[in-house]
Design a protein around this motif. Structure first.
Motif, PDB file in Angstrom:
ATOM      1  N   ALA A   1      62.417  28.340  25.760  1.00 37.80           N
ATOM      2  CA  ALA A   1      62.914  26.867  25.087  1.00 37.80           C
ATOM      3  C   ALA A   1      61.627  26.202  25.020  1.00 37.80           C
ATOM      4  O   ALA A   1      60.648  26.002  25.759  1.00 37.80           O
ATOM      5  CB  ALA A   1      63.835  26.304  26.326  1.00 37.80           C
ATOM      6  N   HIS A   2      61.644  25.262  23.767  1.00 36.81           N
ATOM      7  CA  HIS A   2      60.306  24.863  23.496  1.00 36.81           C
ATOM      8  C   HIS A   2      60.239  23.496  24.217  1.00 36.81           C
ATOM      9  O   HIS A   2      61.036  22.657  24.297  1.00 36.81           O
ATOM     10  CB  HIS A   2      60.228  24.557  21.985  1.00 36.81           C
ATOM     11  CG  HIS A   2      60.100  25.843  21.239  1.00 36.81           C
ATOM     12  ND1 HIS A   2      60.971  26.401  20.538  1.00 36.81           N
ATOM     13  CD2 HIS A   2      58.938  26.694  21.266  1.00 36.81           C
ATOM     14  CE1 HIS A   2      60.354  27.503  19.842  1.00 36.81           C
ATOM     15  NE2 HIS A   2      59.286  27.472  20.482  1.00 36.81           N
ATOM     16  N   ASP A   3      59.030  23.303  24.579  1.00 44.81           N
ATOM     17  CA  ASP A   3      58.672  21.947  25.118  1.00 44.81           C
ATOM     18  C   ASP A   3      57.703  21.372  24.011  1.00 44.81           C
ATOM     19  O   ASP A   3      56.592  21.846  23.856  1.00 44.81           O
ATOM     20  CB  ASP A   3      57.611  22.068  26.305  1.00 44.81           C
ATOM     21  CG  ASP A   3      57.427  20.820  27.218  1.00 44.81           C
ATOM     22  OD1 ASP A   3      57.302  19.733  26.118  1.00 44.81           O
ATOM     23  OD2 ASP A   3      56.856  20.784  28.024  1.00 44.81           O
TER      24      ASP A   3
ATOM     25  N   GLU B   1      64.152  30.645  28.492  1.00 50.49           N
ATOM     26  CA  GLU B   1      62.675  30.963  28.854  1.00 50.49           C
ATOM     27  C   GLU B   1      61.804  30.510  27.747  1.00 50.49           C
ATOM     28  O   GLU B   1      60.801  30.143  28.165  1.00 50.49           O
ATOM     29  CB  GLU B   1      62.516  32.204  29.293  1.00 50.49           C
ATOM     30  CG  GLU B   1      63.357  32.840  30.683  1.00 50.49           C
ATOM     31  CD  GLU B   1      64.592  33.528  30.173  1.00 50.49           C
ATOM     32  OE1 GLU B   1      64.707  34.812  29.725  1.00 50.49           O
ATOM     33  OE2 GLU B   1      65.840  32.803  30.069  1.00 50.49           O
TER      34      GLU B   1
ATOM     35  N   PHE C   1      54.706  26.477  17.589  1.00 51.95           N
ATOM     36  CA  PHE C   1      54.177  27.628  16.573  1.00 51.95           C
ATOM     37  C   PHE C   1      55.039  28.363  15.884  1.00 51.95           C
ATOM     38  O   PHE C   1      55.954  28.931  16.267  1.00 51.95           O
ATOM     39  CB  PHE C   1      53.071  28.279  17.274  1.00 51.95           C
ATOM     40  CG  PHE C   1      51.894  27.581  17.837  1.00 51.95           C
ATOM     41  CD1 PHE C   1      50.711  27.429  16.806  1.00 51.95           C
ATOM     42  CD2 PHE C   1      51.588  27.103  19.102  1.00 51.95           C
ATOM     43  CE1 PHE C   1      49.562  26.796  16.999  1.00 51.95           C
ATOM     44  CE2 PHE C   1      50.373  26.315  19.067  1.00 51.95           C
ATOM     45  CZ  PHE C   1      49.446  26.197  18.407  1.00 51.95           C
TER      46      PHE C   1
END
Lengths: 100, 492
Positions: free
Chosen positions: B284-286, B282, B100
């Motif tokens: 970090a994109h999944d 923390e 997003f």
């Protein structure tokens, strides 16, 4: 999806909700995890089908992507693009500040 | 998994408290495809339009809109892959990369994850001060660009322009094969030269049409790989080198103080010359990639690929090799002159029918020196190839000496006219009339009788007389003729 699924935990649900920008009340997490595990178990039934030598399918129709020529046929519809924006100014969308 | 076998040249090691360090660098280059319309819509891609005027309802992610692939973009991906000596995948697929951000209206970017259109390849680079290095290409995939967020129009809000949203990018991912800031910028320079020669991307870094994400880690030379940080969206060769230098030193300082490197995305602040945290671990994109259900797979045929291959123009490496064999110039010169298309074209026009080595020297020395100093691109040079050629012709037919030519060139740069015109106007024609030269020689000998007597014993003194005669002639005497006459008269 592997069959030795260790299952969805309340922690997983919390993480997925955060990534999806969804607000979930803490007391709902365990319940949602149970439901998701139920869904996954149901999907795991597919593991019974023998797919040896079958190419993974990318779409349900046996055809290639239709392509278009590189010509300009669209754009210049700013009013329509901005029509539903809660706020716009000088042709821009205006949203809450996204950096500090 | 990435491995990094090559150990950096010792000159590129960074000194540390207990031992030296080497830098491991991999790059992701985003190159905007030079298409008229977007990857999945018919909206235009031109730079600099009024905000949100180049946006279709597809690019704005209105519900029910369906993306349709631009065939030109597919072709440019394949062309670029061929230019990188890479494997072309006849089957590729678009996936959704979910995250997003206000300038990403879909809530996902359409990219290629599992099945990119181009697989492994390799190119050779030659850094400014080092040996040639082979850099592996991991993959090239096609994806959409996002829109643009502007944070300085209001203190509490972000303004969003979607004109770039949906523009086609080629993401070219290297293997972690670079070991110094110079190698990294030489790599970007090389990729830029290739896409420009192919015409698949205009390579304009100032407009952000070609930009790099730089992955940097440090290790003990030849040792275990360290944790890397990603430096986002750097858009000049100089900033790439600066950012790597700063980041490597930052990591070494942390490690030597007993700390650990956090794997994170960092932003390079080019005003301050430093990097800082952009997204921490923390956050970090999944990305939860999955195949885009709106798009069918891209299947191309080997015949299609072969057709594109047959239409490829000469690439910088091939051109460099041809310059060496056709014009007999050193490899070093050929490399500089083929670094981009404009230089190569200029050189070929200049060298045609002239002394190719002199042409190369003039271009690389005088012309590039002057343009660099003035901060002008070759395309905007006040002296074009015809004008410089006119000057070289005057040297070639001995109308003027090389030394006089330098002065004429300065005047040409200043816009005083063409070479012939300036030589004529300023009376700079070389004196080849032996009678006239003899007269000057006699005068110089008479004025330096003592020295003249010593020439027989010390032949090197002849140099002094050549200098005096040239000076007396205002640089216009033909140096060869001066030499001959002096030797005859003084017996040097």
């Amino acid at each position: 999806m592997s069959t030795d699924n260790t299952g969805v935990t309340a922690e997983t649900v919390k993480k997925i909700a955060r990534l999806s920008r969804l607000h979930v009340e803490p007391d709902r997490l365990a319940h949602l995890a149970d439901e998701m595990n139920g869904l996954l178990a149901w999907i795991e039934q597919l593991g019974e089908v023998d797919v040896q030598g079958v190419e993974p399918m990318t779409s349900a129709v046996e055809m290639d992507a239709p392509l278009r020529e590189d010509v300009i046929t669209d754009g210049n519809v700013r009013d329509k693009v901005l029509y539903n924006a809660p706020k716009s100014e000088a042709g821009y969308f205006v949203v809450p500040r996204s950096v500090e | 998994m990435f491995t990094a076998e090559r150990v950096a040249d010792k000159k590129d090691w960074l000194s540390g408290r207990d031992h030296d360090w080497e830098i491991i660098i991999g790059l992701e280059i985003h190159a905007q495809v030079a298409s008229n319309s977007k990857l999945f819509s018919g909206a235009p891609t031109a730079y600099g339009a009024e905000p949100n005027t180049q946006v279709s309802l597809v690019d704005a992610a209105m519900p029910g809109m369906l993306p349709v692939v631009n065939e030109f973009c597919i072709e440019q991906g394949v062309r670029t892959g061929l230019g990188l000596n890479a494997k072309i995948n006849l089957f590729s697929r678009f996936d959704r990369k979910n995250y997003f951000y206000p300038d990403l209206p879909q809530g996902y970017q359409i990219s290629q994850f599992e099945f990119p259109i181009v697989g492994e390849g390799e190119i050779e680079i030659t850094p400014e001060d080092g040996e040639a290095v082979v850099v592996g290409i991991e993959r090239l995939h096609l994806e959409q660009d996002a829109g643009k967020s502007i944070h300085d129009l209001s203190p509490n809000e972000t303004y969003v322009d979607l004109n770039r949203s949906g523009v086609c990018l080629m993401e070219i991912v290297s293997k972690p094969d670079m070991r110094s800031p110079e190698e990294a910028s030489a790599y970007v320079e090389k990729i830029r030269g290739i896409v420009r020669a192919l015409g698949t991307c205009d390579g304009d870094m100032e407009k952000g049409n070609l930009r790099a994400d730089v992955n940097v880690s440090v290790r003990k030379p030849g040792g275990e790989l360290g944790t890397r940080c990603e430096l986002k969206n750097i858009n000049s060769m100089r900033f790439i080198r600066q950012a790597i230098n700063y980041e490597a030193r930052r990591q070494i300082d942390i490690l030597e103080a007993g700390g650990e490197i956090d794997q994170e995305t960092r932003l390079f602040d080019n005003a301050k010359g430093e990097t800082r945290t952009m997204r921490s671990k923390e956050d970090a994109h999944d990305y939860r990639y999955f195949p885009d259900p709106d798009l069918l797979p891209i299947k191309i045929t080997q015949a299609y690929v072969d057709g594109i291959k047959a239409s490829l123009p000469e690439l910088p490496d091939a051109r460099k090799a041809r310059f060496v064999s056709e014009y007999s110039i050193p490899e070093y010169d050929a490399r500089i002159l083929t670094a981009d298309k404009a230089k190569g074209d200029f050189y070929e026009r200049l060298a045609k029918g002239r002394d190719a080595k002199i042409a190369a020297n003039w271009m690389m020395g005088d012309l590039f020196g002057a343009l660099n100093k003035a901060g002008i691109e070759l395309d905007d040079s006040p002296v074009n190839s015809d004008a410089l050629g006119e000057l070289l012709d005057l040297i070639g037919d001995k109308t003027i000496s090389g030394k006089i030519a330098k002065g004429v060139f300065e005047k040409m740069l200043a816009g005083e006219g063409g070479a012939n015109e300036i030589v004529e106007r300023d009376g700079l024609k070389q004196v080849t009339d032996t009678g006239a030269i003899e007269k000057i020689v006699d005068e110089v000998i008479a004025a330096n009788a003592e020295q003249a007597a010593k020439v027989a014993d010390n032949p090197r003194l002849i140099g002094f007389f050549v200098g005096q005669v040239m000076k007396a002639s205002g640089g216009k005497a033909n140096p060869q003729a001066v030499n001959e006459i002096l030797r005859k008269k003084l017996g040097g």
